[in-house]
Design an enzyme around this catalytic site. Sequence first.
Site, PDB file in Angstrom:
ATOM      1  N   HIS A  77       0.552  -1.008   0.487  1.00 37.03           N
ATOM      2  CA  HIS A  77      -0.031   0.068  -0.159  1.00 37.03           C
ATOM      3  C   HIS A  77       0.583   1.268  -0.276  1.00 37.03           C
ATOM      4  CE1 HIS A  77      -2.928  -2.766   1.038  1.00 37.03           C
ATOM      5  NE2 HIS A  77      -4.253  -2.263   0.929  1.00 37.03           N
ATOM      6  N   ALA A  78       2.278   1.241   0.265  1.00 39.44           N
ATOM      7  CA  ALA A  78       3.130   2.284   0.002  1.00 39.44           C
ATOM      8  C   ALA A  78       3.044   3.312  -0.819  1.00 39.44           C
ATOM      9  CB  ALA A  78       4.745   1.949   0.111  1.00 39.44           C
TER      10      ALA A  78
END
Length: 204
Positions: free
Chosen positions: A117-118
């Site tokens: 999800h970065a």
Amino acid sequence: MSNPPQHRLGGLCIGIVLTDGFEQAEMTEPRAALEESGVLIRMLSDKKGRVRGVHHDQPGDLFDVDTTFNQVTADEFDALLLPGGKVNANSLRSNADAQALVRQIDAQGKPIAVICHAPWLLISAGLVQGRKMTSSPDVQQDLEKAGAHWVDEKVVVDRNWVSSRTPEDIPAFNAAFKGILAQRTRQHTRGTADDMPASAGEGG
């Protein structure tokens, strides 16, 4: 066989950008691989003290923070590593200091490695337009709406960026990140990026 000698990364300083709720394996495994290559790691967060990782939806361990985003500049780092974890990434994408740091790093052409999800932080920083990336499937639509070209691959290298999908992709993620770091080290050794082949750093 294609991996650079371990000592070739010695002297590089990499910032790990994270806060509470980061996926622990996506920090600890790349960090260990980098430290084995002689890289200096600094843990960067939105707060002082310690941050807690997670193992998917279960609490993980506490880790010491070296400094906060607002106390550093891009000039202090050779690259950034952004582990995922939905809670961590959701908190960071609205952090103005974190956004400013990734913008500065990217403007200098330094490597940024993101997983899971970065990429939310890179979206919020306005950086993903035209970039080829992968991520957690949860982030696919957000990346595409922001103008990125999303692909379902275990690792994608686009110029100075490396991206992967999940913890299962970490071995390929580590190898690709170390590869572009080695290219950067060779550029510094030669004294100019002009010595690099035109295709270096691209692929995926």
